[in-house]
Design an enzyme around this catalytic site. Structure first.
Site, PDB file in Angstrom:
ATOM      1  N   GLN A 138      48.605   5.287 -50.335  1.00 19.93           N
ATOM      2  CA  GLN A 138      49.299   3.998 -50.195  1.00 19.93           C
ATOM      3  C   GLN A 138      48.641   2.954 -51.096  1.00 19.93           C
ATOM      4  OE1 GLN A 138      50.881   2.092 -46.435  1.00 19.93           O
ATOM      5  NE2 GLN A 138      48.878   1.131 -46.463  1.00 19.93           N
ATOM      6  N   SER A 174      42.022   4.592 -36.556  1.00 22.35           N
ATOM      7  CA  SER A 174      43.454   4.576 -36.834  1.00 22.35           C
ATOM      8  C   SER A 174      44.161   4.122 -35.569  1.00 22.35           C
ATOM      9  CB  SER A 174      43.911   6.002 -37.191  1.00 22.35           C
ATOM     10  OG  SER A 174      45.305   6.117 -37.031  1.00 22.35           O
ATOM     11  N   GLY A 227      50.258  -3.772 -36.497  1.00 21.27           N
ATOM     12  CA  GLY A 227      49.720  -4.034 -35.162  1.00 21.27           C
ATOM     13  C   GLY A 227      48.871  -2.882 -34.673  1.00 21.27           C
ATOM     14  N   HIS A 242      40.756  -2.680 -38.800  1.00 19.58           N
ATOM     15  CA  HIS A 242      41.577  -3.821 -39.232  1.00 19.58           C
ATOM     16  C   HIS A 242      40.720  -5.090 -39.211  1.00 19.58           C
ATOM     17  CE1 HIS A 242      45.116  -1.387 -37.663  1.00 19.58           C
ATOM     18  NE2 HIS A 242      45.544  -1.743 -38.853  1.00 19.58           N
ATOM     19  N   GLN A 302      59.681   2.954 -42.939  1.00 14.04           N
ATOM     20  CA  GLN A 302      58.665   3.898 -43.428  1.00 14.04           C
ATOM     21  C   GLN A 302      58.409   5.047 -42.469  1.00 14.04           C
ATOM     22  OE1 GLN A 302      55.526   0.685 -43.534  1.00 14.04           O
ATOM     23  NE2 GLN A 302      54.173   2.366 -43.006  1.00 14.04           N
ATOM     24  N   HIS A 326      42.566  -2.362 -34.639  1.00 16.64           N
ATOM     25  CA  HIS A 326      41.280  -1.817 -34.194  1.00 16.64           C
ATOM     26  C   HIS A 326      40.175  -2.439 -35.048  1.00 16.64           C
ATOM     27  CE1 HIS A 326      41.749   0.617 -37.753  1.00 16.64           C
ATOM     28  NE2 HIS A 326      42.872   1.130 -37.277  1.00 16.64           N
ATOM     29  N   GLY A 381      43.172  -0.645 -46.686  1.00 18.87           N
ATOM     30  CA  GLY A 381      42.085   0.290 -46.386  1.00 18.87           C
ATOM     31  C   GLY A 381      42.195   1.549 -47.237  1.00 18.87           C
ATOM     32  N   ARG A 413      46.701   5.305 -34.459  1.00 18.18           N
ATOM     33  CA  ARG A 413      47.176   6.521 -33.781  1.00 18.18           C
ATOM     34  C   ARG A 413      46.116   7.154 -32.884  1.00 18.18           C
ATOM     35  NH1 ARG A 413      51.925   8.515 -36.631  1.00 18.18           N
ATOM     36  NH2 ARG A 413      52.306   7.055 -38.301  1.00 18.18           N
TER      37      ARG A 413
HETATM   38  O1  PAF Z   1      49.285   0.693 -43.633  1.00 18.92           O
HETATM   39  C1  PAF Z   1      50.117   0.123 -42.892  1.00 18.92           C
HETATM   40  O2  PAF Z   1      49.830  -0.280 -41.744  1.00 18.92           O
HETATM   41  C2  PAF Z   1      51.545  -0.044 -43.389  1.00 18.92           C
HETATM   42  O3  PAF Z   1      51.909   1.013 -44.224  1.00 18.92           O
HETATM   43  C3  PAF Z   1      51.779  -1.394 -44.074  1.00 18.92           C
HETATM   44  C4  PAF Z   1      50.904  -1.538 -45.308  1.00 18.92           C
HETATM   45  C5  PAF Z   1      51.471  -2.533 -43.100  1.00 18.92           C
HETATM   46  C6  PAF Z   1      53.232  -1.521 -44.517  1.00 18.92           C
HETATM   47  O4  PAF Z   1      54.097  -1.469 -43.419  1.00 18.92           O
END
Ligand code: PAF
Length: 283
Positions: free
Chosen positions: A160, A192, A37, A43, A67, A40, A154, A194
């Site tokens: 990741q 981001s 969620g 996304h 996480q 931005h 991304g 954040r």
């Molecule tokens: O990149 C993210 O927003 C998170 O790490 C993800 C891939 C949705 C997993 O929770």
């Protein structure tokens, strides 16, 4: 929940699983964009790409508790569902799901942990212990439930992305992993979720990350890797951010690069006004 578009459907996980089963039976493709969620433009560009490349696109909004290695970070993580829905309103063939923790971590999902080894201890892994175990677990379970044809990630979260490719291979998910370019403000700040936590001043200060990545690119070949790393750190320290790490690593292995003959990616993690930001660039 009022829908903001007739094309966008907010489904429960069970409805979604049924819908996807029908789509796949008809040999159609499902593009999947997992998110936490606070969406931005970055996304949105990924979601739009997935919408163009597939018959339907699924966006999950799930702030994954496993996480976060810091409870405060989890609590402060921005949650902006109404704005998220508005942002995606014009995307066609879109299905949005906001599953519960009990559904994503249902005991019915057979999960055998996968040790990502060194990648869990380097770069982000070193500073966020357990973070990637949580990412692997949640993506395993979400892939298991959603069964996408393609999953979109991304490049801002480059480590990741590397780990997602590993997990797809390890668990033999028939999913194509699609890497999407980092979306930046016109000044160069990587978008981001954040960034919402930054003041205007912070947004300007954070540009030192982008400037340093470009500085590294300019200095390539003028010094050896260690030399460039040193001057890049000096350059970074002229700004107002607190550096956590600046590393020059091999694009494929994410191990410290030793020569410019390798394909080198510069990774930076830093705090700006107590907000942790990351970025990277192939230099
Ligand atoms: O990149 C993210 O927003 C998170 O790490 C993800 C891939 C949705 C997993 O929770």
């Amino acid at each position: 929940m009022s829908l903001t578009s007739s094309q966008m459907k907010f489904l429960s996980i069970n409805e979604l699983v049924l819908k996807i089963g029908k789509i796949l039976d008809q040999n159609q493709t499902v593009g999947y964009v997992p998110t936490m969620g606070a969406l931005h433009e970055g996304h949105l560009s990924i979601i739009q790409r997935a919408s163009i490349e597939n018959d339907i696109v699924v966006v999950s909004i799930f702030v994954n508790p496993t996480q976060f290695n810091n409870v405060e970070d989890l609590v402060n993580y921005p949650r902006t569902l109404d704005e998220d829905l508005k942002l995606m309103a014009h995307v066609s063939n879109l299905f949005v799901v906001q599953p519960e923790v009990s559904q994503v971590y249902s005991e019915k999902i057979p999960y055998l942990p996968f040790d990502i080894g060194r990648l869990s201890r380097t770069l982000e892994g070193e500073f966020r212990p357990g973070h990637f175990d949580g990412v692997v677990h949640v993506l395993h379970n979400l892939f298991h439930l959603i069964k996408p044809s393609r999953a979109y990630f991304g490049k801002k979260d480059f480590q990741q992305l590397t780990i997602v490719r590993m997990l797809v291979k390890h668990y033999q998910f028939p999913i194509e992993v699609v890497a999407c370019e980092t979306f930046r403000s016109k000044e160069g700040l990587a978008l981001s979720s954040r960034n919402r936590l930054l003041s205007l001043r912070g947004m300007t200060d954070a540009l030192i990350i982008w400037q340093t990545l470009n500085f590294v690119k300019e200095k390539k070949y003028t010094l050896d890797i260690k030399g460039v790393k040193k001057v890049a750190k000096d350059f970074f320290s002229t700004g107002n951010l607190k550096l956590e790490y600046l590393e020059l690593v091999n694009e494929n292995t994410l191990m410290t690069a030793s020569t410019w003959e390798e394909s080198v990616v510069c990774f930076i993690a830093a705090y700006c006004e107590d907000v942790r930001l990351i970025d990277n660039m192939l230099v």
